[in-house]
Design an enzyme around this catalytic site. Sequence first.
Site, PDB file in Angstrom:
ATOM      1  CE1 TYR A   1      -9.801   2.307   7.962  1.00  0.00           C
ATOM      2  CE2 TYR A   1     -10.672   3.911   9.524  1.00  0.00           C
ATOM      3  CZ  TYR A   1      -9.602   3.369   8.836  1.00  0.00           C
ATOM      4  OH  TYR A   1      -8.333   3.900   9.000  1.00  0.00           O
TER       5      TYR A   1
ATOM      6  N   GLY B   1       0.851  -1.204   0.000  1.00  0.00           N
ATOM      7  CA  GLY B   1       0.000   0.000   0.000  1.00  0.00           C
ATOM      8  C   GLY B   1       0.877   1.240   0.000  1.00  0.00           C
TER       9      GLY B   1
ATOM     10  CG  ASP C   1      -0.381   0.738  -3.962  1.00  0.00           C
ATOM     11  OD1 ASP C   1      -0.288   1.475  -2.960  1.00  0.00           O
ATOM     12  OD2 ASP C   1      -1.472   0.528  -4.546  1.00  0.00           O
ATOM     13  CB  ILE C   2      -3.393  -2.892  -5.931  1.00  0.00           C
ATOM     14  CG1 ILE C   2      -4.106  -4.025  -6.665  1.00  0.00           C
ATOM     15  CG2 ILE C   2      -4.111  -1.564  -6.046  1.00  0.00           C
ATOM     16  CD1 ILE C   2      -5.399  -4.448  -6.014  1.00  0.00           C
ATOM     17  NE  ARG C   3      -1.703   4.149  -8.163  1.00  0.00           N
ATOM     18  CZ  ARG C   3      -1.555   5.259  -7.444  1.00  0.00           C
ATOM     19  NH1 ARG C   3      -2.172   5.395  -6.299  1.00  0.00           N
ATOM     20  NH2 ARG C   3      -0.794   6.238  -7.872  1.00  0.00           N
TER      21      ARG C   3
ATOM     22  CG  LEU D   1       2.076   3.400  -5.167  1.00  0.00           C
ATOM     23  CD1 LEU D   1       1.549   3.034  -6.551  1.00  0.00           C
ATOM     24  CD2 LEU D   1       3.402   4.145  -5.284  1.00  0.00           C
ATOM     25  N   GLY D   2      -0.060   5.140  -1.162  1.00  0.00           N
ATOM     26  CA  GLY D   2      -1.117   5.913  -0.515  1.00  0.00           C
ATOM     27  C   GLY D   2      -0.589   7.112   0.249  1.00  0.00           C
ATOM     28  CD  GLN D   3      -3.154  11.271   4.142  1.00  0.00           C
ATOM     29  OE1 GLN D   3      -3.919  10.439   4.636  1.00  0.00           O
ATOM     30  NE2 GLN D   3      -3.128  12.524   4.528  1.00  0.00           N
TER      31      GLN D   3
ATOM     32  CE  LYS E   1      -7.495   0.273   9.664  1.00  0.00           C
ATOM     33  NZ  LYS E   1      -6.260  -0.255   9.047  1.00  0.00           N
TER      34      LYS E   1
END
Length: 322
Positions: A144, A10, A36-38, A12-14, A148
């Site tokens: 969410y 993950g 990442d998934i991209r 490429l996220g914030q 968590k």
Amino acid sequence: MNTPKILVIGALGQIGSELVEELCLQKGTENVIASDIRPEKEVNIAAQYLQLNVMDKERLYAVIQEYQIGTIYNLAAILSAKGEQDPMFAWKLNMEGLFNTLEAAKDISHLTKIFWPSSIAVFGPNSPRDNTPQYCVMDPNTVYGISKLAGERWCEYYFEKYGVDVRSLRYPGLIGYKAAPGGGTTDYAVDIYHYAVQNKPYQCFLREDTALPMMYMEDAIRATILLMDSPPEQIKNRSSYNLSGMSFSPLGITQSIQKQIPGFQCTYVPDFRQKIADSWPMSIDDTEARNDWGWKPEFDLEKMTGIMLENIAIQYPEVTTG
Ligand code: NAD
Ligand code: AKB
């Protein structure tokens, strides 16, 4: 022997994009693998990059073996607001991704450490809202928050039952200028700065008095690496640590921006995210993190506003503020 590598999932996220940058600085770019998934062709990142779906357990195991991964930071998730659009998928990604990394740490001996982030979303309408303690009633009412809270319990379970060295933080809303947020209830606190520097009015989706716990990204990254670098005996909590930076409302951040951009205007038109925010704490007691591994935040609202406005202005060279 080769140094065990760090895999960020993950990336490429914030959070991931800033975490990868800092890990490269501190641990050496050659020791960090971003995933990442991209697809790779869309990506511009300092570290080596792999396309990886955290739900693909077979490929995850193959990557861990091929690159001799010793530590995973698993950041892939669907956040609070986006999760409500497709609750079943949010549950699937958030839980399956966690299970795959926990199972890998159980099964593969050179994978010795896992970081998995939790959130203030684990609290709910019956949790104390002011200075919310580490242990209290927890009745999250978003998919969410439920994922968590369940994830926290599984982290502790894998530590107790299998000795997996998994560490976690309950991040507040995170604010940074480098990457866009990914679908949370606290995203307004990033967006508002982008409107302000462009001299545009901002319409906030929360009521003006909705105080929430927040943190500047640099503090969050520092807390994460500090937690991960601490000796295991200092990590006394194996579910997830409360973590506090600052607390403010939409009106508070607006007033902080107006000190530097007096003409900035914000209106408040609450949508479905108001109910989520109303179920979360207003402030957090992070005594355990401070006592166990020496956590202390460095950024308050005014300091953060100065940095955000200065750096976001650079992203809009065509606009002259003031
Ligand atoms: P984000 O949405 O910005 O980034 C998540 C990344 O995961 C994206 O780049 C996305 O492409 C990737 N991803 C999605 N599905 C994937 C999959 N199947 N396999 C691999 N990658 C996939 O989120 P963020 O804000 O960076 O948050 C990271 C983590 O921190 C999440 O677990 C989130 O719940 C937690 N957290 C964030 C905040 C915050 O304010 N940003 C607060 C509390 C907790
Ligand atoms: C969200 O708003 O969903 C996140 C979080 C606090 O977990 N920023």
